[in-house]
Design an enzyme around this catalytic site. Structure first.
Site, PDB file in Angstrom:
ATOM      1  N   ALA A 180      54.745  35.466  94.762  1.00 20.36           N
ATOM      2  CA  ALA A 180      55.198  33.949  94.299  1.00 20.36           C
ATOM      3  C   ALA A 180      54.267  33.686  93.223  1.00 20.36           C
ATOM      4  O   ALA A 180      52.840  34.136  93.511  1.00 20.36           O
ATOM      5  CB  ALA A 180      55.245  33.234  95.563  1.00 20.36           C
ATOM      6  N   GLY A 181      54.224  33.034  92.183  1.00 20.20           N
ATOM      7  CA  GLY A 181      53.506  32.174  91.332  1.00 20.20           C
ATOM      8  C   GLY A 181      53.767  32.933  89.657  1.00 20.20           C
ATOM      9  O   GLY A 181      53.235  32.205  88.871  1.00 20.20           O
ATOM     10  N   GLY A 238      58.443  29.918  93.034  1.00 18.77           N
ATOM     11  CA  GLY A 238      59.052  29.559  92.077  1.00 18.77           C
ATOM     12  C   GLY A 238      58.620  28.423  91.068  1.00 18.77           C
ATOM     13  O   GLY A 238      59.137  27.759  90.276  1.00 18.77           O
ATOM     14  N   ASN A 279      60.713  36.848  91.619  1.00 26.76           N
ATOM     15  CA  ASN A 279      62.011  36.472  91.486  1.00 26.76           C
ATOM     16  C   ASN A 279      62.422  35.431  90.304  1.00 26.76           C
ATOM     17  O   ASN A 279      62.942  36.046  89.189  1.00 26.76           O
ATOM     18  CB  ASN A 279      62.530  35.770  92.924  1.00 26.76           C
ATOM     19  CG  ASN A 279      64.023  35.752  93.048  1.00 26.76           C
ATOM     20  OD1 ASN A 279      64.586  35.775  94.198  1.00 26.76           O
ATOM     21  ND2 ASN A 279      64.811  35.746  91.994  1.00 26.76           N
ATOM     22  N   THR A 280      61.875  34.229  90.482  1.00 32.19           N
ATOM     23  CA  THR A 280      62.300  33.152  89.689  1.00 32.19           C
ATOM     24  C   THR A 280      61.905  33.613  87.988  1.00 32.19           C
ATOM     25  O   THR A 280      62.410  33.323  87.295  1.00 32.19           O
ATOM     26  CB  THR A 280      61.617  32.045  89.960  1.00 32.19           C
ATOM     27  OG1 THR A 280      61.847  31.640  91.275  1.00 32.19           O
ATOM     28  CG2 THR A 280      62.200  30.776  89.231  1.00 32.19           C
ATOM     29  N   LYS A 305      60.269  41.374 105.416  1.00 31.51           N
ATOM     30  CA  LYS A 305      59.492  40.323 104.968  1.00 31.51           C
ATOM     31  C   LYS A 305      59.430  39.040 105.763  1.00 31.51           C
ATOM     32  O   LYS A 305      60.585  38.372 105.666  1.00 31.51           O
ATOM     33  CB  LYS A 305      59.798  40.024 103.050  1.00 31.51           C
ATOM     34  CG  LYS A 305      58.963  38.748 102.783  1.00 31.51           C
ATOM     35  CD  LYS A 305      59.259  38.357 101.361  1.00 31.51           C
ATOM     36  CE  LYS A 305      58.853  36.928 100.896  1.00 31.51           C
ATOM     37  NZ  LYS A 305      59.124  36.659  99.571  1.00 31.51           N
TER      38      LYS A 305
END
Lengths: 265, 95
Positions: free
Chosen positions: A195-196, A169, A217-218, A108
């Protein structure tokens, strides 16, 4: 779709760089309380791919827990990232080390700009991609939601385009449905929202747009109960994908009764 | 080349050295290198010995010497010289 197909819907796979996966959820391995919780959440999410970072070994305490002992490589495909790299040369150097440590080519790429937005530097990202492709890597590229750049990345050999749905994040949810849809329509390689996502409905929204998979992830790691949120995300991604394949009803401005008007007493 | 087995802590490396036979001590020349950005004096003559000195399993690492990747198969034959910049990395959690 016949009912028996619904029960055994294992044929809905996606392919990136010649590798076939059935889970459309990729999870990160950062920000968890510890690697044990991380591994439990990754398992609960049903993910087959996990993103990982490359960092210096801690020389003063070489016996601290290591990711590879918990999130095991026989269970998950590692997707090494270039987090923290700001130039193409940094990215190539990092991923060459990752290739040596893990022995694979699927990576990535993320080349970020300023720390406040963590927005990708697209000019440098494109340049890095070209260096990595030349070096034999299969590169999944974190990028802005600019359809023009998405096309350029694809033309430069990206094996997947991974636009953000909102800043890394932030958990703000998918903020750019129009541009994501255009990118998805134009792309011949898989498109992933990276993301988001903040909660399960965001993941479903992303999948309903028709993207091939979602990377997060977050949203899992910083949930009050990460393992339970991992389960929620697994279901949300499946639900969004099925809804996309099913094809939603047309939107109408006014009500349309579900019970027949004829035969009223 | 005289090697010691990796033990559970790297801090014991000084103690281990005291136990080395005289002939090994004579051959052993300390070199100053930049290891993961920190200046260090090491006795290890090659990459394999260095990894053993630190006490980490080689299978989990990647090593770079002066910006060149050192393949795992060549750890034992890759000599360490004065002034080398060596990076030893592994995978950690990330998004």
């Amino acid at each position: 779709m016949a009912l028996d197909q619904v029960v055994t819907k294992t044929d809905d796979t996606w392919i990136v760089a010649g590798r076939t996966f059935s889970s459309r959820l990729i999870v990160g391995t950062g920000k968890y309380k510890d690697y044990a919780q991380n591994a439990a959440a990754a398992r609960a999410s049903g993910a087959e791919i996990v993103t990982v970072a490359v960092r210096r070994v801690n020389l003063t305490d070489p016996n601290q827990p290591m990711l590879m002992d918990y999130v095991k490589q026989d269970e998950f495909t590692y997707l090494p990232n270039t987090a923290g790299c700001f130039t193409g040369e940094d990215a190539v150097r990092t991923l060459r080390l990752a290739r040596e440590a893990g022995g694979w080519n699927l990576v990535k790429l993320e080349v970020l700009s300023d720390p406040k937005t963590l927005y990708p530097d697209m000019e440098e990202t494109l340049r890095s991609l070209k260096l990595l492709v030349k070096d034999g890597f299969d590169v999944m590229v974190y990028c802005s939601d600019d359809p023009v750049y998405a096309k350029k990345l694809e033309e430069a050999g990206a094996v997947a385009i991974m636009p953000l749905g909102a800043p890394i994040g932030s958990g703000l949810g998918i903020q750019n449905k129009v541009t994501l849809r255009i990118i998805i329509e134009n792309a011949k390689v898989p498109v992933l929202v990276d993301a988001g996502v903040g909660t399960a409905s965001d993941a479903a929204v992303g999948m309903e747009l028709g993207c091939d998979a979602i990377l997060m992830n977050t949203a899992i790691a910083e949930a009050k109960d990460p393992i339970r949120m991992a389960v929620a995300m697994k279901h949300a991604v499946i639900a969004g994908r099925e809804a996309y394949l099913a094809g939603r009803m047309p939107k109408k401005l006014y009500a349309d009764p579900s019970s027949p008007l004829a035969g009223l007493i | 080349m005289y090697r010691v087995k990796p033990t559970s802590t790297s801090r014991t490396s000084v103690k281990r050295r005291e136990k080395w036979p005289k002939w090994a001590e004579k051959r052993r020349k300390m070199v100053k290198i930049l290891l993961n950005g920190e200046s260090r004096e090491v006795g290890a003559a090659n990459i394999l010995a260095l990894i053993e000195e630190i006490g980490i399993e080689a299978r989990k690492l990647a090593v770079e010497q002066n910006l060149e990747i050192v393949p795992r198969s060549q750890y034992h034959e890759t000599a360490i010289s004065e002034g080398d910049r060596i990076e030893i990395v592994h995978f950690v959690g990330g998004g």
